[in-house]
Design a protein around this motif. Structure first.
Motif, PDB file in Angstrom:
ATOM      1  N   PRO A  49       0.806  -1.212   0.000  1.00 50.97           N
ATOM      2  CA  PRO A  49       0.000   0.000   0.000  1.00 50.97           C
ATOM      3  C   PRO A  49       0.846   1.272   0.000  1.00 50.97           C
ATOM      4  N   GLY A  50       2.053   1.232   0.543  1.00 51.88           N
ATOM      5  CA  GLY A  50       2.826   2.469   0.636  1.00 51.88           C
ATOM      6  C   GLY A  50       4.164   2.357  -0.061  1.00 51.88           C
ATOM      7  N   PRO A  51       4.883   3.460  -0.140  1.00 49.87           N
ATOM      8  CA  PRO A  51       6.169   3.446  -0.831  1.00 49.87           C
ATOM      9  C   PRO A  51       7.328   2.987   0.065  1.00 49.87           C
ATOM     10  N   VAL A  52       7.075   2.781   1.374  1.00 47.27           N
ATOM     11  CA  VAL A  52       8.194   2.585   2.299  1.00 47.27           C
ATOM     12  C   VAL A  52       8.965   1.315   1.989  1.00 47.27           C
ATOM     13  N   LEU A  53       8.229   0.220   1.866  1.00 44.39           N
ATOM     14  CA  LEU A  53       8.906  -1.056   1.712  1.00 44.39           C
ATOM     15  C   LEU A  53       9.715  -1.154   0.417  1.00 44.39           C
ATOM     16  N   PRO A  54       9.074  -0.864  -0.736  1.00 46.84           N
ATOM     17  CA  PRO A  54       9.877  -0.936  -1.965  1.00 46.84           C
ATOM     18  C   PRO A  54      11.046   0.035  -1.930  1.00 46.84           C
ATOM     19  N   GLY A  55      10.812   1.212  -1.344  1.00 49.47           N
ATOM     20  CA  GLY A  55      11.889   2.201  -1.284  1.00 49.47           C
ATOM     21  C   GLY A  55      13.045   1.689  -0.449  1.00 49.47           C
ATOM     22  N   ALA A  56      12.718   1.119   0.722  1.00 50.74           N
ATOM     23  CA  ALA A  56      13.773   0.617   1.597  1.00 50.74           C
ATOM     24  C   ALA A  56      14.563  -0.478   0.909  1.00 50.74           C
ATOM     25  N   VAL A  57      13.840  -1.364   0.243  1.00 52.79           N
ATOM     26  CA  VAL A  57      14.538  -2.464  -0.416  1.00 52.79           C
ATOM     27  C   VAL A  57      15.426  -1.936  -1.535  1.00 52.79           C
ATOM     28  N   ARG A  58      14.901  -0.949  -2.272  1.00 57.54           N
ATOM     29  CA  ARG A  58      15.682  -0.393  -3.370  1.00 57.54           C
ATOM     30  C   ARG A  58      16.976   0.236  -2.844  1.00 57.54           C
ATOM     31  N   LEU A  59      16.879   0.842  -1.655  1.00 57.57           N
ATOM     32  CA  LEU A  59      18.087   1.442  -1.068  1.00 57.57           C
ATOM     33  C   LEU A  59      19.035   0.389  -0.534  1.00 57.57           C
ATOM     34  N   LEU A  60      18.446  -0.619   0.138  1.00 57.26           N
ATOM     35  CA  LEU A  60      19.288  -1.574   0.863  1.00 57.26           C
ATOM     36  C   LEU A  60      19.963  -2.576  -0.052  1.00 57.26           C
ATOM     37  N   LEU A  61      19.289  -2.933  -1.115  1.00 62.16           N
ATOM     38  CA  LEU A  61      19.781  -4.016  -1.949  1.00 62.16           C
ATOM     39  C   LEU A  61      21.197  -3.775  -2.469  1.00 62.16           C
ATOM     40  N   PRO A  62      21.431  -2.592  -3.098  1.00 65.11           N
ATOM     41  CA  PRO A  62      22.807  -2.376  -3.577  1.00 65.11           C
ATOM     42  C   PRO A  62      23.821  -2.372  -2.438  1.00 65.11           C
ATOM     43  N   VAL A  63      23.438  -1.784  -1.285  1.00 66.75           N
ATOM     44  CA  VAL A  63      24.376  -1.752  -0.161  1.00 66.75           C
ATOM     45  C   VAL A  63      24.716  -3.180   0.277  1.00 66.75           C
ATOM     46  N   ALA A  64      23.687  -4.033   0.347  1.00 66.28           N
ATOM     47  CA  ALA A  64      23.916  -5.406   0.787  1.00 66.28           C
ATOM     48  C   ALA A  64      24.837  -6.126  -0.179  1.00 66.28           C
ATOM     49  N   ILE A  65      24.609  -5.901  -1.475  1.00 65.76           N
ATOM     50  CA  ILE A  65      25.436  -6.620  -2.449  1.00 65.76           C
ATOM     51  C   ILE A  65      26.885  -6.151  -2.356  1.00 65.76           C
ATOM     52  N   VAL A  66      27.063  -4.834  -2.252  1.00 64.34           N
ATOM     53  CA  VAL A  66      28.433  -4.314  -2.147  1.00 64.34           C
ATOM     54  C   VAL A  66      29.100  -4.849  -0.874  1.00 64.34           C
ATOM     55  N   THR A  67      28.332  -4.855   0.234  1.00 66.37           N
ATOM     56  CA  THR A  67      28.907  -5.353   1.481  1.00 66.37           C
ATOM     57  C   THR A  67      29.305  -6.820   1.347  1.00 66.37           C
ATOM     58  N   GLY A  68      28.446  -7.605   0.709  1.00 62.53           N
ATOM     59  CA  GLY A  68      28.765  -9.016   0.528  1.00 62.53           C
ATOM     60  C   GLY A  68      30.054  -9.197  -0.245  1.00 62.53           C
ATOM     61  N   VAL A  69      30.166  -8.481  -1.361  1.00 64.59           N
ATOM     62  CA  VAL A  69      31.382  -8.613  -2.169  1.00 64.59           C
ATOM     63  C   VAL A  69      32.604  -8.143  -1.375  1.00 64.59           C
ATOM     64  N   TYR A  70      32.401  -7.059  -0.617  1.00 67.18           N
ATOM     65  CA  TYR A  70      33.516  -6.554   0.195  1.00 67.18           C
ATOM     66  C   TYR A  70      33.977  -7.607   1.211  1.00 67.18           C
ATOM     67  N   LEU A  71      33.019  -8.246   1.877  1.00 67.23           N
ATOM     68  CA  LEU A  71      33.383  -9.238   2.886  1.00 67.23           C
ATOM     69  C   LEU A  71      34.118 -10.415   2.252  1.00 67.23           C
ATOM     70  N   LEU A  72      33.683 -10.793   1.062  1.00 70.44           N
ATOM     71  CA  LEU A  72      34.344 -11.892   0.361  1.00 70.44           C
ATOM     72  C   LEU A  72      35.799 -11.529   0.087  1.00 70.44           C
ATOM     73  N   TRP A  73      35.988 -10.302  -0.391  1.00 69.14           N
ATOM     74  CA  TRP A  73      37.337  -9.879  -0.745  1.00 69.14           C
ATOM     75  C   TRP A  73      38.176  -9.677   0.514  1.00 69.14           C
TER      76      TRP A  73
END
Lengths: 115, 498, 351, 114
Positions: free
Chosen positions: C222-246
């Motif tokens: 119903p609201g923009p919060v959830l998709p917005g949060a995911v859109r923000l968090l997703l790239p951060v999570a992926i970058v963090t994952g790759v960083y931790l691997l390296w």
């Protein structure tokens, strides 16, 4: 004397207590979610003993014990994930997420077909 | 002059480990061909295993240590993980391969939907591979992971039937396994804290009779006894074993339980033998006797064929437990445990798979309504009977040999001990005899309807593998009585702490 | 300073034990789960005090993320099952005849009231459970307290053994990496790690063998919060994952932590699901979850044939090989965790 | 200086322990979940403080992962409690009949407490 207590000596005692606490929960509680949590708490106790052993004394921490703990955690998470899936499966079959003590269907003597 | 160089044996050990991991991995990656991978891979693995036994027996007299030890990754203990291959390990690998191959050929007919096969075969290969890796492992922590792999695949296989009993049994089995594994791991942690190594052989050299070793022994052996369903920790066994798919029941009763006893024996021989005291011997003897009587009585009144067989496992595990007090008093008697594991493993797998055949043909396995099917299915009844005869321990069968060795060891143990222990030993000998009597009763209960007069009805169709595999296993169990000498030859080359 | 840290340790340990106790004594499953998540948080702090940042990292990823999400979704599924009106077509003709009704957590045993309030309570009733029975209380207490006492007495007798730390330090230069734990996990004891990957895989296989999942339809928000949060968090999570691997080769991090973070990213997507998720090709999925372990074993086979033993590789190639193995492991772990979260196997696998 | 950091970390730890009251008493699931989320924030603070006090820069990474992943549990919660769920929860062998989702929770749960 108490000043000489380093975390590596102190925490394993906590680990032992967590292990026993988890065991208590595993024996006493019937709901499977709680039993799975209990197993996880027992596991955390074991890991605490391992990490305490790794950190004892003044030397740098022992990487082998830490690596073993990491592996142990992954194994525990995998087992937990499977246990949760099995719990849902059981609940779907029986409507309950508890292990009922007592005889199961296959152990009962009578069967409708026998009559 | 031996022809096998140490390098060949090291290669063979590594290859055994790689195949035990590789086959299940391939099957998991491509379950659409998993059945083919299993049915091609297992016979090849057995051939490789036989070659390894040959090489080992050839080289063993010339080796300075009775085991092939491979430091994986090129790192020797204590830094690396070591594979430990000796006569005892080879014997267990052979048992595992035999039961798994028979079970596979049986499962080919038993699991007949394509969707079921895709779930069954990868897990089935994981169970076989996990047990192999368990037997090969020589490192306390590595054993924890292999224990978890073997238990998790076993639990998933039990749940595969999908009915309420199976899933309930699987859940109990999982919880008891997790508890046992964690207990084992805590014991390993204590040992590591005291001695700073995890390799079993090094631990054996360092271990003393101190508080850490005692506590670790209690935790590790207690955890394993739980997984081996030793009285009074046996409650989960009957449900799990009886409600699993028949080939899985065979593997669980025939091999998984035996693997736990293998591990207990291994830890005992390498590390914990100095802890053996008469008090412990009495305790284990009482537990074993109780399991023997209680399991047999349950088998005598269980309403279903597979449950009779499952409770018989509880009783037979009582025998193996009875062997431990005897080997505390008379350490050289340890091969008795392996003979028991072998004789029981083959016979019980035969009985459970035969019971599965009857169940499939009749559509149920209620004892009081199986007569017509049993009368019409001579081959399966013969497998039930022959397996049962070995469980009873009639002369010339593997079960007889095992019991004979147990009695002999008991008498030898009694010869050089105190009067009180002689009384106890005499009691255990009586228990062995009583157990055979009770076994005769429940085996007769299983096969007797076949010989009564009445209607004959072969029931539903069963595949050839489901008829012949139990028979092959039963013949193998019986023939154990004749092949015992070669097993003794293999077991001679086993690492035992000085 | 020392006294302050010691006080901190005692408070932390007391908190851990208290939270664990209340968690296991809980009669409300949701509360137990929240307490367990809190337990994981405190545990991560304890690992920091034990100078184990790697483990704290793993605990943060698991305790805060993966296990919490898994437990919450499991509760949700249980609630659905228990609130489902039971019909005759259900598997069991009747609920098990329970001689232990007081012990069982039958949803019907929830507080009675008028029908309307029962319906409102239904969701929670399914998540409440009976307290532990009084019978056998003292025996269990004596046994577990005795066990704890024995364990502590044993621990008190132990000397400070340096363990294998000096041995690891001695061999670090040929391990191919600069971080002790990664050297142990991917080189000295790589067999354990390979089997650990097998264990993760096996959990996935086991869960798949239990049943299928349905299609994954879009979930409108119903609201923009959830998709917005995911859109923000997703790239951060992926970058963090790759960083931790390296980072794993020289600092805390590594395949499992990276896999857990990437897996959490996948779980986020599956939770938010602004669009219908295509059911991935089951063949690719199967290969994906196995690839990490298969790749590891394949590289390890080199040593089997070239000597001296399985899982050996030349030390000059160690770094690139370890990086390849870790990348494969990370992807497989992440994929398996997402699969475990979604539940059963793909319906397409059975056709 | 370090003593101050440790004392601050200890204070945050105490706030977590006090916050447990809300988790234990609820009354609603939302209160409990929100408290757990706040614990996550305190946890990040503790990790950062300890990281500086004990000179372990790696703890910043731990704090980062914590901050990032605490969201997952929150989203999982919100997804299930705050929003209508369409039919077909995962893992059903047979699709179940559609049913109204449970209403927002705030019934008195204290009856379950001791």
């Amino acid at each position: 004397m108490i000043e000489s207590l380093d975390p590596g000596t102190l925490y394993p005692f906590g680990g032992a207590a967590l292990f026993a606490l988890g065991l208590h929960g595993l024996i006493r509680r019937r709901h499977l979610i709680l039993r799975i949590l209990a197993v996880n708490i027992m596991g955390s106790g074991v890991f605490m003993v391992f990490l305490g052993i790794a950190a004892r004394g003044n030397a740098p921490p022992d990487p082998v014990a830490q690596a073993l703990t990491l592996t142990g955690i992954v194994v525990a998470v995998s087992a937990t994930a499977f246990a949760l899936a099995l719990t849902v499966h059981l609940a779907r079959l029986t409507g309950y997420a508890v292990l009922l003590p007592g005889p199961l269907q296959t152990h009962r003597d009578s069967h409708p077909d026998d009559r | 002059m031996s022809t096998a160089s140490p390098d060949t044996l090291i290669f063979a050990t590594g290859a055994l480990a790689a195949v035990s991991l590789g086959l299940p991995l391939l099957a998991s990656a491509w379950p659409w061909q998993a059945r083919r991978i299993g049915l091609l891979g297992l016979p090849l693995a057995i051939l490789g295993l036989l070659a390894a036994v040959g090489l080992f027996l050839d080289a063993a007299p010339g080796m300075d240590a009775p085991a092939v030890r491979v430091g994986l990754g090129g790192w020797e203990a204590p830094l690396g993980v070591t594979l430990h291959l000796d006569g005892l390990a080879l014997a267990m690998l052979l048992l595992n391969a035999l039961v798994a191959l028979a079970g596979s050929l049986y499962a080919r007919g038993y699991i007949h939907t394509a969707a079921g096969e895709r779930q069954f075969w990868p897990l089935w290969l994981w169970l076989w591979g996990g047990l192999n890796l368990l037997v090969l492992s020589g490192d306390a922590f590595n054993l924890f992971i292999t224990l978890e792999i073997a238990s998790l695949s076993a639990v998933a296989l039990v749940a595969l039937t999908g009915d309420t009993d199976a899933v309930t049994g699987a859940m109990r089995y999982l919880l008891i396994n997790l508890l046992g594994s964690l207990s084992f791991l805590l014991g390993a942690a204590l040992l590591y804290g005291e001695f700073g190594v995890l390799d079993l052989q090094l631990l054996g050299e360092l271990a003393d009779d101190g508080p850490t070793v005692r506590m670790a022994a209690a935790l590790m052996l207690g955890g394993l006894l739980m997984k081996a369903a030793v009285f009074p920790l046996h409650v989960w066994l009957a449900t799990a074993h009886a409600s699993a798919p028949a080939p899985v029941s065979g593997m669980l009763s025939g091999m998984v339980v035996a693997a736990m006893f293998y591990l207990i024996l291994r830890l005992w021989l390498l590390i914990f033998a100095p802890l053996g005291t008469p008090a412990l011997a009495v305790l284990l003897g009482l537990l074993g006797s109780a399991a023997l009587v209680w399991g047999s009585l349950q088998a005598l009144r269980a309403p279903r064929l597979k449950i009779v067989a499952a409770y018989s496992t509880v009783a037979q595990m009582g025998y193996i437990t009875l062997a431990f007090p005897i080997l505390i008093l008379h350490p050289a008697a340890w091969p008795v445990v392996v003979f028991f594991a072998f004789a029981h493993g083959l016979a019980k797998a035969a009985v459970l798979m035969a019971a599965g055949t009857v169940q499939k043909a009749a559509g149920h396995d209620r004892m009081n309504a199986l007569g017509p099917v049993l009368r019409a299915r001579g081959r399966t009844v013969f497998a039930l009977g022959l397996g049962g005869i070995s469980l009873m321990g009639l002369p010339l069968t593997g079960g007889f040999l095992a019991k004979y060795l147990l009695l002999e060891a008991g008498l030898l143990a009694a010869a050089d001990t105190t009067t009180i222990m002689q009384v106890w030993t005499a009691l255990w000998v009586v228990m062995v005899a009583l157990g055979s009597l009770l076994a005769t009763a429940y085996i007769l209960r299983m096969v007797a309807p076949a010989f009564a007069a009445g209607e004959r009805n072969p029931g539903g169709h069963v595949s050839a593998g489901m008829e012949w595999m139990p028979l092959a296993l039963a013949v193998g169990a019986a023939a154990m009585g004749l092949a015992g000498a070669s097993l003794t030859g293999l077991l001679e080359h086993t690492t035992v702490a000085a | 300073m020392n006294a302050a840290l010691l006080t901190f340790d005692f408070v932390l340990l007391a908190g851990l034990l208290g939270v664990a106790w209340r968690c296991l004594a809980s009669t409300d499953l949701f509360r137990a789960v929240v307490l367990f998540i809190t337990f994981g948080l405190l545990l991560a702090i304890a690992w920091v005090r034990l100078e184990a940042p790697d483990i704290a990292l793993a605990e943060a990823a698991i305790g805060a993320g993966i296990t919490g999400a898994l437990l919450l979704v499991t509760l949700e599924r249980l609630k659905h099952i228990m609130n489902r009106p039971r019909t005759d077509t259900d598997h069991d003709p009747a609920p098990p005849p329970d001689p232990v009704a007081s012990d069982a957590d039958a949803p019907g045993a929830a507080p009675t009231g008028d029908a309307a309030s029962r319906a409102a309570d239904a969701g929670n009733a399914a998540l409440s459970c009976a307290p532990a029975p009084a019978r056998g209380r003292w025996i269990t207490l004596v046994v577990t307290v005795g066990l704890a006492g024995l364990l502590m007495a044993t621990l008190a007798t132990q000397e400070h053994d340096p363990g294998l730390q000096p041995t690891v330090a001695e061999h670090m230069d040929v391990s191919g990496v600069d971080h002790g734990i990664t050297a142990v996990l991917l080189n000295f004891r790589s067999w354990d790690t390979l089997l650990e990957l097998a264990m993760v895989l096996l959990a996935g296989l086991g869960a798949w063998s239990l049943g299928r999942h349905d299609a994954l339809p879009a979930r409108p928000t119903p609201g923009p919060v959830l998709p917005g949060a995911v859109r923000l968090l997703l790239p951060v999570a992926i970058v963090t994952g790759v960083y931790l691997l390296w980072a794993g080769s020289h600092a805390p991090g590594g395949a499992f932590q990276a896999g857990a973070v990437l897996g959490a990213a996948g779980i986020l997507v599956s939770l938010a699901r602004p669009h219908e998720l295509p059911d991935p090709d089951p063949r690719l999925l199967r290969i994906g979850v196995t690839a990490g372990a298969l790749l590891f074993l394949a590289i390890g086979l080199w040593g089997l044939f070239a000597g001296p033993a399985l899982l050996t590789w030349p030390s000059e190639l160690a770094y690139p090989l370890i990086l390849i193995i870790e990348t494969g492991a990370t992807l497989s772990i992440a994929l398996t965790l997402v699969a475990l979260f979604i539940g059963g196997r793909s319906p397409r696998e059975d056709t | 200086m370090n003593l101050l950091l440790v004392a601050a970390a200890g204070f945050l730890l105490l706030t977590i322990l006090f916050g447990l009251i809300r988790v234990l008493r609820g009354p609603g699931s939302g209160d409990r979940m929100l408290t757990a989320q706040l614990f996550g924030t305190s946890g990040v603070g503790i990790l950062l403080l300890l990281g500086f006090a004990l000179d372990q820069p790696a703890l910043v990474d731990v704090a980062l992962v914590f901050a990032l992943l605490a969201v997952v549990a929150a989203v999982a919660f919100v997804r299930q409690h705050g929003l209508p769920e369409p039919a077909g929860t995962p893992m059903h062998e047979n699709p179940v009949e559609e049913q109204p989702h449970d209403p927002p929770h705030n019934p008195p749960e204290d009856t379950h407490d001791r």
